[in-house]
Design a protein around this motif. Structure first.
Motif, mmCIF file in Angstrom:
data_model
loop_
_atom_site.group_PDB
_atom_site.id
_atom_site.type_symbol
_atom_site.label_atom_id
_atom_site.label_comp_id
_atom_site.label_asym_id
_atom_site.label_seq_id
_atom_site.Cartn_x
_atom_site.Cartn_y
_atom_site.Cartn_z
ATOM 1 N N PRO A 151 34.538 47.817 54.600
ATOM 2 C CA PRO A 151 35.932 47.401 54.737
ATOM 3 C C PRO A 151 36.858 48.609 54.840
ATOM 4 O O PRO A 151 36.693 49.585 54.096
ATOM 5 C CB PRO A 151 36.190 46.616 53.443
ATOM 6 C CG PRO A 151 35.202 47.169 52.462
ATOM 7 C CD PRO A 151 33.986 47.504 53.259
ATOM 8 N N GLN A 153 40.281 50.804 54.289
ATOM 9 C CA GLN A 153 41.109 50.934 53.091
ATOM 10 C C GLN A 153 42.277 49.956 53.107
ATOM 11 O O GLN A 153 42.641 49.398 52.067
ATOM 12 C CB GLN A 153 41.630 52.365 52.961
ATOM 13 C CG GLN A 153 42.426 52.609 51.681
ATOM 14 C CD GLN A 153 42.714 54.075 51.450
ATOM 15 O OE1 GLN A 153 41.889 54.915 51.745
ATOM 16 N NE2 GLN A 153 43.892 54.378 50.929
ATOM 17 N N ASP A 155 42.372 46.970 54.271
ATOM 18 C CA ASP A 155 41.900 45.637 53.873
ATOM 19 C C ASP A 155 41.701 45.563 52.361
ATOM 20 O O ASP A 155 41.988 44.544 51.735
ATOM 21 C CB ASP A 155 40.599 45.296 54.594
ATOM 22 C CG ASP A 155 40.832 44.899 56.042
ATOM 23 O OD1 ASP A 155 41.987 44.991 56.499
ATOM 24 O OD2 ASP A 155 39.861 44.512 56.711
ATOM 25 N N ILE A 156 41.186 46.646 51.777
ATOM 26 C CA ILE A 156 40.981 46.669 50.322
ATOM 27 C C ILE A 156 42.316 46.555 49.602
ATOM 28 O O ILE A 156 42.449 45.823 48.615
ATOM 29 C CB ILE A 156 40.245 47.955 49.909
ATOM 30 C CG1 ILE A 156 38.830 47.962 50.504
ATOM 31 C CG2 ILE A 156 40.168 48.067 48.390
ATOM 32 C CD1 ILE A 156 38.050 49.235 50.236
ATOM 33 N N LYS A 168 41.651 43.758 39.293
ATOM 34 C CA LYS A 168 42.039 44.999 39.962
ATOM 35 C C LYS A 168 41.425 46.208 39.249
ATOM 36 O O LYS A 168 40.911 47.125 39.881
ATOM 37 C CB LYS A 168 43.564 45.133 39.992
ATOM 38 C CG LYS A 168 44.273 44.155 40.918
ATOM 39 C CD LYS A 168 45.782 44.347 40.846
ATOM 40 C CE LYS A 168 46.509 43.336 41.720
ATOM 41 N NZ LYS A 168 47.988 43.473 41.605
ATOM 42 N N LEU A 171 37.619 46.296 39.975
ATOM 43 C CA LEU A 171 37.292 46.770 41.321
ATOM 44 C C LEU A 171 37.606 48.252 41.468
ATOM 45 O O LEU A 171 36.866 48.991 42.129
ATOM 46 C CB LEU A 171 38.060 45.952 42.364
ATOM 47 C CG LEU A 171 37.681 44.476 42.489
ATOM 48 C CD1 LEU A 171 38.586 43.776 43.502
ATOM 49 C CD2 LEU A 171 36.228 44.313 42.892
ATOM 50 N N THR A 172 38.690 48.683 40.855
ATOM 51 C CA THR A 172 39.049 50.098 40.920
ATOM 52 C C THR A 172 37.973 50.961 40.272
ATOM 53 O O THR A 172 37.620 52.032 40.778
ATOM 54 C CB THR A 172 40.399 50.349 40.216
ATOM 55 O OG1 THR A 172 41.420 49.563 40.851
ATOM 56 C CG2 THR A 172 40.787 51.828 40.296
ATOM 57 N N ILE A 175 35.087 51.300 42.658
ATOM 58 C CA ILE A 175 35.388 52.216 43.754
ATOM 59 C C ILE A 175 35.331 53.669 43.282
ATOM 60 O O ILE A 175 34.758 54.536 43.945
ATOM 61 C CB ILE A 175 36.777 51.899 44.353
ATOM 62 C CG1 ILE A 175 36.751 50.534 45.053
ATOM 63 C CG2 ILE A 175 37.196 52.980 45.347
ATOM 64 C CD1 ILE A 175 38.102 50.052 45.523
ATOM 65 N N CYS A 254 39.506 37.847 49.735
ATOM 66 C CA CYS A 254 39.445 38.281 51.137
ATOM 67 C C CYS A 254 40.002 37.199 52.055
ATOM 68 O O CYS A 254 40.758 37.494 52.999
ATOM 69 C CB CYS A 254 37.997 38.603 51.526
ATOM 70 S SG CYS A 254 37.313 40.105 50.791
ATOM 71 N N TYR A 264 30.813 43.331 46.496
ATOM 72 C CA TYR A 264 30.882 44.526 45.656
ATOM 73 C C TYR A 264 30.163 45.711 46.278
ATOM 74 O O TYR A 264 30.644 46.845 46.247
ATOM 75 C CB TYR A 264 30.243 44.248 44.284
ATOM 76 C CG TYR A 264 30.959 43.218 43.454
ATOM 77 C CD1 TYR A 264 32.285 43.375 43.111
ATOM 78 C CD2 TYR A 264 30.287 42.089 42.985
ATOM 79 C CE1 TYR A 264 32.935 42.440 42.321
ATOM 80 C CE2 TYR A 264 30.930 41.150 42.205
ATOM 81 C CZ TYR A 264 32.253 41.327 41.875
ATOM 82 O OH TYR A 264 32.884 40.410 41.100
ATOM 83 N N LEU A 267 31.723 48.188 48.605
ATOM 84 C CA LEU A 267 32.607 49.211 48.051
ATOM 85 C C LEU A 267 31.844 50.517 47.816
ATOM 86 O O LEU A 267 32.429 51.599 47.861
ATOM 87 C CB LEU A 267 33.239 48.716 46.750
ATOM 88 C CG LEU A 267 34.139 47.470 46.897
ATOM 89 C CD1 LEU A 267 34.658 47.023 45.540
ATOM 90 C CD2 LEU A 267 35.296 47.762 47.853
ATOM 91 N N TYR A 270 31.766 51.992 51.190
ATOM 92 C CA TYR A 270 33.114 52.497 51.482
ATOM 93 C C TYR A 270 33.313 53.875 50.838
ATOM 94 O O TYR A 270 33.770 54.824 51.479
ATOM 95 C CB TYR A 270 34.158 51.516 50.958
ATOM 96 C CG TYR A 270 35.548 52.098 50.823
ATOM 97 C CD1 TYR A 270 36.374 52.249 51.940
ATOM 98 C CD2 TYR A 270 36.023 52.505 49.582
ATOM 99 C CE1 TYR A 270 37.641 52.804 51.817
ATOM 100 C CE2 TYR A 270 37.298 53.051 49.449
ATOM 101 C CZ TYR A 270 38.102 53.199 50.564
ATOM 102 O OH TYR A 270 39.353 53.746 50.441
#
Length: 317
Positions: A151, A153, A155-156, A168, A171-172, A175, A254, A264, A267, A270
């Motif tokens: 994906p 950036q 879109d993320i 958040k 997910l952070t 990443i 999404c 997941y 990421l 990514y």
């Protein structure tokens, strides 16, 4: 052999050739007895060595590997028992015939099951249960690897707008560490230090718990400072139990953000591609991802590395 009541119903429970056989849910003791006799009858003439091997392998996996890995192997072994339990000896042709059927549906699944079968018989060879591995010299099926979707950036960022605050932060953290979900779920405060944290996994071949050190950047530091310490796990509920986020919420976010769905693991891809695009050495990316081989890391890198951009400039004329 044993018949007894279990949760209000009758159950038979016996061992045969090193494998436990148990079925419950019978209304009467007589029904359970008849079913047990029929099960015993079906087991006559089975390959006792193979059955013992399967039982030994499953016990070893239960003790040493993750629950997911154990369950995957257990299902495969159930399938193999149905096919091979009557054979006096399992040959290479038997394995090839079984895999050929699986490969007709999916080469990827066939290769995965071949790895499991190789490991199953290696387990037997190491313990002198069988003399050789019939799958030892069987080659893997060719696979055309598809490019993994990474994906962008933008879109993320859009997806984050449709996530809750806890989601958040979660997910952070993924990443910033490029961690596997299970590693983040099991991250404990005792493994978080001032400038780094330790991720643990059982991805290694020998099943040992391996660790890798991940430096804490400023963004991750803010996440950790925000998380309340209500238990031993960094990401946990109010009762102290660790998070177990399914990817459903991420796919829903999404859809709401109007971007292509990703999970997941995307990421991790990514993060790896972003680092490669910034000129980070592949050995450093490999260490952060926790890969044993650089060839695995290469699969994650779909951006054009800065070193390559500089290299082709030498071809200009």
């Amino acid at each position: 052999m044993s018949l007894y009541r279990h949760q209000g119903r009758w159950k038979y429970d016996f061992w045969k050739n090193g494998v436990r056989h148990q079925v419950s849910g019978f209304e009467t003791r007589q029904e359970a007895k008849i079913a047990e006799a029929e099960a015993q009858k079906k087991l006559k003439g089975t390959n006792a060595t193979f059955m013992r091997l399967c039982g030994s392998r499953l016990r070893d996996l239960r003790e040493r590997r993750t629950r997911k890995y154990f369950k995957e192997n257990r299902q495969l072994i159930k399938n193999l028992i149905k096919v091979w339990r009557k054979k006096k000896i399992v040959t290479r042709k038997d394995v090839e015939d079984y895999l050929s059927d699986v490969a007709s549906r999916s080469h990827y699944v066939a290769n995965k099951e071949l790895r499991f079968i190789k490991a199953l018989f290696n387990h037997g060879v190491e313990r002198d249960m069988v003399s050789e591995n019939p799958a030892g010299k069987i080659k893997f099926f060719p696979i055309e690897r598809k490019r993994k979707y990474i994906p962008p950036q933008d879109d993320i960022v859009k997806v984050f707008q449709f996530c809750g605050e806890e989601q958040k932060l979660y997910l952070t953290a993924i990443i910033c560490t490029m961690a596997r979900v299970n590693e983040i779920n099991k991250l404990k405060w005792e493994d978080v230090y001032e400038n780094y944290l330790i991720l643990k996994t059982r991805k290694s071949k020998n099943s040992d718990l391996t660790e890798r050190i991940i430096p804490i950047n400023d963004t991750l530091k803010k996440v950790l400072e925000t998380m309340p310490r209500v238990g031993e796990y960094v990401f946990c509920h109010e009762d102290g139990k660790p998070y177990f986020y399914r990817s459903k919420f991420l796919k829903t976010a999404c859809r709401m953000a109007g971007v292509k769905a990703f999970g997941y693991h995307a990421l991790r891809h990514y993060g790896a591609s972003k680092l490669a695009g910034s000129g980070v050495a592949i050995t450093d990316i490999q260490a952060l991802l926790g890969h044993q081989r650089p060839t695995t890391t290469d699969i994650y890198l779909q951006s054009i590395r800065q070193s390559l951009i500089g290299a082709v400039k030498n071809l200009e004329f």
